[in-house]
Write an enzyme that holds these catalytic residues in place. Structure first.
Site, mmCIF file in Angstrom:
data_model
loop_
_atom_site.group_PDB
_atom_site.id
_atom_site.type_symbol
_atom_site.label_atom_id
_atom_site.label_comp_id
_atom_site.label_asym_id
_atom_site.label_seq_id
_atom_site.Cartn_x
_atom_site.Cartn_y
_atom_site.Cartn_z
ATOM 1 N N ASP A 1 46.341 -15.454 47.076
ATOM 2 C CA ASP A 1 45.241 -15.798 47.023
ATOM 3 C C ASP A 1 45.550 -17.465 46.144
ATOM 4 O O ASP A 1 46.641 -17.794 46.157
ATOM 5 C CB ASP A 1 44.775 -14.442 45.771
ATOM 6 C CG ASP A 1 43.420 -14.951 45.078
ATOM 7 O OD1 ASP A 1 42.454 -14.318 46.006
ATOM 8 O OD2 ASP A 1 43.478 -15.563 43.903
ATOM 9 N N ASN B 1 47.394 -17.789 40.748
ATOM 10 C CA ASN B 1 47.100 -19.337 40.368
ATOM 11 C C ASN B 1 46.515 -19.182 38.990
ATOM 12 O O ASN B 1 47.348 -20.224 38.271
ATOM 13 C CB ASN B 1 45.494 -19.690 41.292
ATOM 14 C CG ASN B 1 45.145 -20.699 40.631
ATOM 15 O OD1 ASN B 1 45.389 -22.209 41.201
ATOM 16 N ND2 ASN B 1 43.487 -20.635 40.030
ATOM 17 N N ASP C 1 44.905 -21.308 33.892
ATOM 18 C CA ASP C 1 44.865 -22.262 34.901
ATOM 19 C C ASP C 1 46.267 -22.481 34.625
ATOM 20 O O ASP C 1 47.030 -22.808 33.682
ATOM 21 C CB ASP C 1 44.767 -23.243 35.333
ATOM 22 C CG ASP C 1 45.525 -24.326 36.984
ATOM 23 O OD1 ASP C 1 44.293 -22.941 37.563
ATOM 24 O OD2 ASP C 1 45.390 -24.713 36.626
ATOM 25 N N HIS D 1 44.237 -24.397 45.363
ATOM 26 C CA HIS D 1 44.486 -24.441 43.520
ATOM 27 C C HIS D 1 46.047 -24.479 43.121
ATOM 28 O O HIS D 1 45.995 -25.086 41.972
ATOM 29 C CB HIS D 1 43.414 -23.273 42.368
ATOM 30 C CG HIS D 1 42.067 -23.035 43.073
ATOM 31 N ND1 HIS D 1 41.277 -23.554 43.521
ATOM 32 C CD2 HIS D 1 41.621 -21.942 44.246
ATOM 33 C CE1 HIS D 1 40.223 -23.671 44.048
ATOM 34 N NE2 HIS D 1 40.326 -22.356 44.578
ATOM 35 N N ASP E 1 42.755 -28.016 41.045
ATOM 36 C CA ASP E 1 43.846 -27.555 40.527
ATOM 37 C C ASP E 1 43.310 -26.877 39.965
ATOM 38 O O ASP E 1 43.931 -25.115 39.194
ATOM 39 C CB ASP E 1 45.012 -28.081 39.426
ATOM 40 C CG ASP E 1 46.081 -27.632 39.111
ATOM 41 O OD1 ASP E 1 46.208 -26.596 39.188
ATOM 42 O OD2 ASP E 1 46.251 -28.597 38.139
ATOM 43 N N ASP F 1 50.616 -23.670 34.986
ATOM 44 C CA ASP F 1 51.328 -24.888 35.369
ATOM 45 C C ASP F 1 52.323 -24.325 35.703
ATOM 46 O O ASP F 1 52.983 -24.454 35.665
ATOM 47 C CB ASP F 1 51.209 -25.416 34.194
ATOM 48 C CG ASP F 1 52.088 -27.338 34.339
ATOM 49 O OD1 ASP F 1 52.526 -27.392 35.454
ATOM 50 O OD2 ASP F 1 52.176 -27.909 33.477
ATOM 51 N N GLU G 1 45.449 -17.876 51.955
ATOM 52 C CA GLU G 1 43.807 -17.773 51.809
ATOM 53 C C GLU G 1 43.219 -19.277 51.408
ATOM 54 O O GLU G 1 43.391 -19.522 50.158
ATOM 55 C CB GLU G 1 43.132 -16.876 50.468
ATOM 56 C CG GLU G 1 41.843 -17.017 50.315
ATOM 57 C CD GLU G 1 41.341 -17.037 49.721
ATOM 58 O OE1 GLU G 1 39.870 -17.943 48.893
ATOM 59 O OE2 GLU G 1 42.126 -16.511 48.288
#
Length: 517
Positions: free
Chosen positions: A260, A130, A229, A264, A223, A231, A290
């Site tokens: 994991d 993520n 974070d 998101h 997100d 893309d 998860e």
């Protein structure tokens, strides 16, 4: 045309009906262990070495799969791997102030993986896809600060910020992967280094598409979770991850992943990642995701979008266990399985003489950050373990902290009885399940056994006094005239009548298992 329509409308297979759960040809119940806690450390050796030494014992106990902590290089020397810096560095390169990870070196990790394979114990890789942390230098770019409680609400106009988004991996260079990351590969950051301010900053400008729409709708759009974070719509990101998936399994001999924080991650990409890795490695590749939510109505639609590519942890059931432990005798045990994944999606698949639901159950976890912690209290932990280890639905996961001495949550009484429950799963817990809900504070069930296993009777209580519960339950006419004995204590016997019924007991606030003497 009708034939084609039928082919394309077939329901997705239940994940656990085709995924690898244990040794080929085994009739033994499969079982997973999460082999770490948040603060795990081994005295005088690395964690990987500790795991390697425990493998024979784990296999003897009945464990067939081990979920290990993320093996990748973290942003800090003591990072657990969830602060992912470099997925391609398994403790091989001098990066972020260390060569080995918190868990040990690459050589130690691969050695443990080889020993596990020799003992028919499957390894699961904890895949942190993520976000990234620990960038090598900053970059300047345009970003919009958004409301942390509603990521769809802009708090200001776009402005230039300075973010830690450049990853060039000076220790590894281009070995294994030539990709170097920059701000083009991310959707947001949580720190403006220029103003030294925290927040949620959505990166904008040329090539950026904003937040992914294929994520959870919590906080407007979930997100962004933390750090930098990723893309997952960017072609270079996809290429790197789609190469990493088969590489990590082939390098380690692992059979699959624990994914994991998938709520998101763009779910179209995650599904493609699983499909691509499965095609490149093994059709039976294992995967469990998860998706942290106790709301079944939120989990079910999300799980369906994966079309059978992954199982999901039954977080709603975990939350039922947490609430049961929090409310003591006020909790109605007859509802403990209600609104859980194993109740809503039984999806049984007959496999090697045992029945499995299509979801995993995890009852006791150690997570990153206080917001997700929902421990199952000690006074209800054995009851919860009895439910997931001895019933016919679901695929259970035992937590290292409940089995091995540690300073976080270890209880010697629980560990001793947990070992007995694990053994009961291995030896007795087979066949159909028959429920006997005596009342609010006491429930029982019987596993009827099969041609090679005798079955067992189980009683659970959450009363808070010295009461002795009694439930009349049938273990089947095949056991008529026999005697059952208590398995978690040294005394207690039940005579089975000519019709296969017996009067089984359990002390208040405990669990009891009865097996044929």
């Amino acid at each position: 045309m009708n034939v084609l329509r039928s082919l394309f409308s077939r329901p997705a297979p239940a994940p656990l009906s085709y995924m690898k759960l244990g040794p080929e040809g085994s009739t033994e119940n499969p079982l997973m262990i999460q082999f770490f806690t948040w603060d795990s450390k081994a005295n005088g050796m690395s964690w990987w070495k500790h795991f390697e030494e425990e493998i024979p014992r784990l296999r003897e106990m009945g464990f067939t799969q081990v979920w290990l902590p993320p093996p990748n290089k973290a942003a800090e020397p003591e990072g657990r791997g969830y602060d992912a810096y470099d997925l391609w560095d398994l403790g091989e390169f001098d990066q972020k102030g260390t060569v080995a990870t918190r868990w040990g070196s690459r050589e130690e990790f691969l050695s443990a993986c080889r020993v596990a394979k020799e003992h028919d114990v499957d390894i699961l890789i904890d895949a942190v896809l993520n976000h990234k942390l620990g960038a090598d230098r900053t970059e300047s770019f345009q970003a919009i600060p958004v409301d942390p409680q509603n990521r769809l609400k802009d708090l200001d106009k776009a402005k230039e910020i300075e973010g830690w988004t450049n990853f060039n991996f000076p220790g590894r260079g281009n070995k294994y992967s030539t990709m170097h990351w920059n701000q083009e590969h991310f959707t947001g950051v949580d720190w403006d280094h220029n103003t030294r301010s925290k927040g949620v900053f959505k990166i904008v400008g040329k090539g950026h598409k904003g937040w992914s729409k294929n994520v959870d709708r919590e906080l407007g759009n979930y997100d962004f979770l933390l750090g930098i974070d990723i893309d997952h719509r960017h072609p270079e990101v996809q290429k790197d991850f789609l190469s990493w998936g088969p590489w990590i399994l082939e390098t380690t001999g692992a059979v699959g992943f624990r994914l994991d924080a998938i709520k998101h991650i763009d779910r179209d990409f995650t599904r493609r990642f699983l499909q691509n890795t499965r095609r490149s490695t093994d059709r039976r590749m294992f995967s469990v995701a998860e998706y942290w939510s106790g709301n079944l109505d939120a989990v079910l639609p999300f799980s369906k979008t994966f079309k059978g590519e992954t199982a999901f942890f039954d977080v709603p059931l975990h939350m039922n266990f947490h609430n049961a432990s929090k409310h003591y005798s006020r909790y109605d045990l007859r509802t403990v399985m209600s609104k859980s994944l194993v109740e809503a999606k039984p999806g049984y698949a007959h496999c090697k003489k045992f029945l499995l639901g299509d979801e995993l159950i995890l009852i006791s976890i150690q997570v990153e950050g206080q917001s997700l912690e929902s421990w199952v209290g000690d006074h209800f932990k054995l009851q919860a373990y009895a439910l997931i280890l001895l019933r016919s639905t679901g695929y259970p996961c035992v937590f290292y902290g409940d089995l091995y001495p540690n300073h976080e949550c270890y209880n010697e009484h629980i560990a001793r009885n947990l070992k007995s429950l694990i053994k009961a799963r291995k030896l007795f817990a087979y066949g159909a399940t028959q429920d006997y809900p005596l009342g609010k504070n006491c429930v029982g069930f019987v596993r009827m056994g099969d041609s090679t296993h005798p079955g067992c009777a189980v009683i659970l209580s959450n009363r808070e006094d010295d009461y002795l519960h009694t439930i009349r339950m049938s273990v089947g006419k095949a056991h008529a005239g026999s005697t059952f004995q208590s398995y978690l204590t040294t005394d207690g016997r039940v005579e089975i009548d000519s019709d296969g019924w017996g009067e089984f007991t359990c002390f208040a606030g405990s669990a009891q298992v009865w097996v044929k003497a």
